[in-house]
Design an enzyme around this catalytic site. Structure first.
Site, PDB file in Angstrom:
ATOM      1  N   VAL A  93      36.250  25.821  34.245  1.00  0.00           N
ATOM      2  CA  VAL A  93      35.116  25.712  35.163  1.00  0.00           C
ATOM      3  C   VAL A  93      33.835  26.285  34.571  1.00  0.00           C
ATOM      4  O   VAL A  93      32.736  25.892  34.964  1.00  0.00           O
ATOM      5  CB  VAL A  93      35.425  26.417  36.505  1.00  0.00           C
ATOM      6  CG1 VAL A  93      35.477  27.923  36.347  1.00  0.00           C
ATOM      7  CG2 VAL A  93      34.410  26.035  37.569  1.00  0.00           C
ATOM      8  N   ALA A 245      41.939  33.367  32.618  1.00  0.00           N
ATOM      9  CA  ALA A 245      41.880  32.285  33.599  1.00  0.00           C
ATOM     10  C   ALA A 245      40.881  31.233  33.148  1.00  0.00           C
ATOM     11  O   ALA A 245      39.833  31.565  32.591  1.00  0.00           O
ATOM     12  CB  ALA A 245      41.485  32.811  34.971  1.00  0.00           C
ATOM     13  N   ASP A 246      41.222  29.983  33.392  1.00  0.00           N
ATOM     14  CA  ASP A 246      40.262  28.902  33.176  1.00  0.00           C
ATOM     15  C   ASP A 246      39.538  28.548  34.460  1.00  0.00           C
ATOM     16  O   ASP A 246      38.413  28.052  34.429  1.00  0.00           O
ATOM     17  CB  ASP A 246      40.973  27.675  32.612  1.00  0.00           C
ATOM     18  CG  ASP A 246      41.199  27.801  31.125  1.00  0.00           C
ATOM     19  OD1 ASP A 246      40.512  27.105  30.367  1.00  0.00           O
ATOM     20  OD2 ASP A 246      42.038  28.620  30.711  1.00  0.00           O
ATOM     21  N   ARG A 247      40.188  28.807  35.586  1.00  0.00           N
ATOM     22  CA  ARG A 247      39.522  28.587  36.878  1.00  0.00           C
ATOM     23  C   ARG A 247      40.247  29.386  37.947  1.00  0.00           C
ATOM     24  O   ARG A 247      41.475  29.423  37.969  1.00  0.00           O
ATOM     25  CB  ARG A 247      39.508  27.098  37.233  1.00  0.00           C
ATOM     26  CG  ARG A 247      38.628  26.773  38.436  1.00  0.00           C
ATOM     27  CD  ARG A 247      38.517  25.273  38.690  1.00  0.00           C
ATOM     28  NE  ARG A 247      37.831  24.572  37.623  1.00  0.00           N
ATOM     29  CZ  ARG A 247      37.000  23.541  37.814  1.00  0.00           C
ATOM     30  NH1 ARG A 247      36.748  23.111  39.032  1.00  0.00           N
ATOM     31  NH2 ARG A 247      36.438  22.940  36.790  1.00  0.00           N
ATOM     32  N   ALA A 255      44.238  29.080  37.803  1.00  0.00           N
ATOM     33  CA  ALA A 255      44.716  28.174  36.756  1.00  0.00           C
ATOM     34  C   ALA A 255      44.564  28.860  35.411  1.00  0.00           C
ATOM     35  O   ALA A 255      43.476  29.342  35.060  1.00  0.00           O
ATOM     36  CB  ALA A 255      43.926  26.867  36.769  1.00  0.00           C
TER      37      ALA A 255
END
Length: 352
Positions: A93, A245-247, A255
């Site tokens: 994100v 975390a990526d999102r 995620a």
């Protein structure tokens, strides 16, 4: 000394090719947005903060020599190219949020009659360059807050053993790192006894990248295969799990690299606190919960081959999601540059 994964001066950008690590250290020139999209999509650069920074810097490099375009033309080019960069890795994100902010900035600058095309370009590129400095500052704050939260739960001066998954260090950020930044901060207190890092199949970011960083900085560490986490927690006292975390959705569902969810389940069973370390840019308040997060699926070849060598039976079907979603109920705290927050309290951190 932390590894330098991004080398940037005005008009010039090079990134460390992470696909070649740990056997080769080679930098790749990124001459513009097309190169930026390719290095992100091919995972020559990865990690949500680094993806955002490299993508935006690739646009800065492309804009730098342009002394002919009008404000209107630059604004149109900026919007199209930023949206294109976002498509390279859709789950992360940070680049989407950075793109939205930069598009808004371009619109504002374009609408102001007193701002010339030259000033427009200077302010726009300067805003991108500020991302590098801010990311390192934020990572060090994440490291400090995470270190404090973990040590608070440890009796006396007992040494600390932690587990991490995937790569969240200097190679995934502008420098220092998120989850690995917390580990660096623990190491600096001399309370860190040992780090266990997973291999992170199928791309082996843990084995190739996290292990590389830990060895480079002489942090006591051991590599385990992904399927050993349960046995590790059963036989060794692990005080905390720290991942990136990526999102992060508004409710705290997170995620992260595939395999994170199962580690969180195992940590819950063994009563090991599970922390997510991420900058505020990874928190997406527009998504109410994790099931709304778009999960990127990667090519079969990443599973069936290591380099040029096939390891899977020809003809077998593959399912290769790059991420999974850990429910907020399994997360003890989300470590940000503004402090550590319970997953159900993220609205307060986004408004402070």
């Amino acid at each position: 000394m932390s590894l330098e994964s991004i080398k940037y001066t005005r008009g010039s950008l090079e990134i460390l090719d992470q696909l070649l690590l740990p056997l080769q250290t080679r930098y790749i020139k990124v001459r513009g947005v097309e190169d930026g999209w390719k290095v992100i999509n091919k995972m020559q650069v990865r990690g949500a903060p680094a993806i955002a920074i490299v993508g935006c810097l690739s646009l800065a490099v492309e804009l730098s020599p342009d002394n002919e375009s009008s404000k209107k033309n630059m604004r149109q080019e900026i919007e199209g190219k930023l949206n294109y960069l976002v498509s390279a890795r859709p789950t992360a994100v940070n680049i989407k949020l950075a793109a939205d902010e930069l598009i808004n900035l371009a619109n504002t600058l374009c609408a102001e009659d007193s701002i010339s095309a030259e000033i427009f370009k200077e302010r726009f590129i300067g805003s991108i360059e500020d991302m590098l400095t801010k990311d390192i500052h934020d990572n060090k704050a994440i490291g400090s807050f995470g270190c404090e939260a973990i040590l608070k739960n440890i009796d006396g001066d007992s040494p600390v053993r932690v587990l991490t998954h995937c790569n969240t260090g200097s190679l995934a950020t502008a420098g220092y790192g998120t989850a690995l930044g917390v580990i660096r901060s623990l190491h600096a207190t001399k309370r860190l006894e040992h780090v266990f890092c997973t291999e992170t199949r199928p791309y082996n970011q843990g084995a190739r990248l996290t292990a590389y960083e830990l060895v480079h900085e002489k942090i006591p560490s051991t590599l385990i295969v992904d399927s050993m986490v349960s046995a590790l927690m059963h036989t060794r006292k692990i005080h905390a799990v720290i991942v990136g975390a990526d999102r992060v959705a508004a409710n705290g569902d997170t995620a992260n690299k595939i395999g994170t969810y199962q580690i969180a389940i195992v940590a819950k069973y063994h009563d090991v606190p599970f922390y997510v370390a991420a900058p505020l840019t990874s928190i997406d308040m527009s998504l109410p919960y994790g099931e709304k997060i778009k999960i990127e699926e990667r090519p079969d070849r990443e599973m069936t081959h290591i380099g040029e060598h096939r390891i899977a039976a020809p003809g077998i079907n593959c399912w290769n999601p790059s991420f999974d979603v850990t429910p907020a109920s399994l997360i003890a705290g989300i470590i940000t540059e503004k402090g550590v927050f319970a997953p159900d309290n993220l609205k307060s951190v986004k408004t402070t």
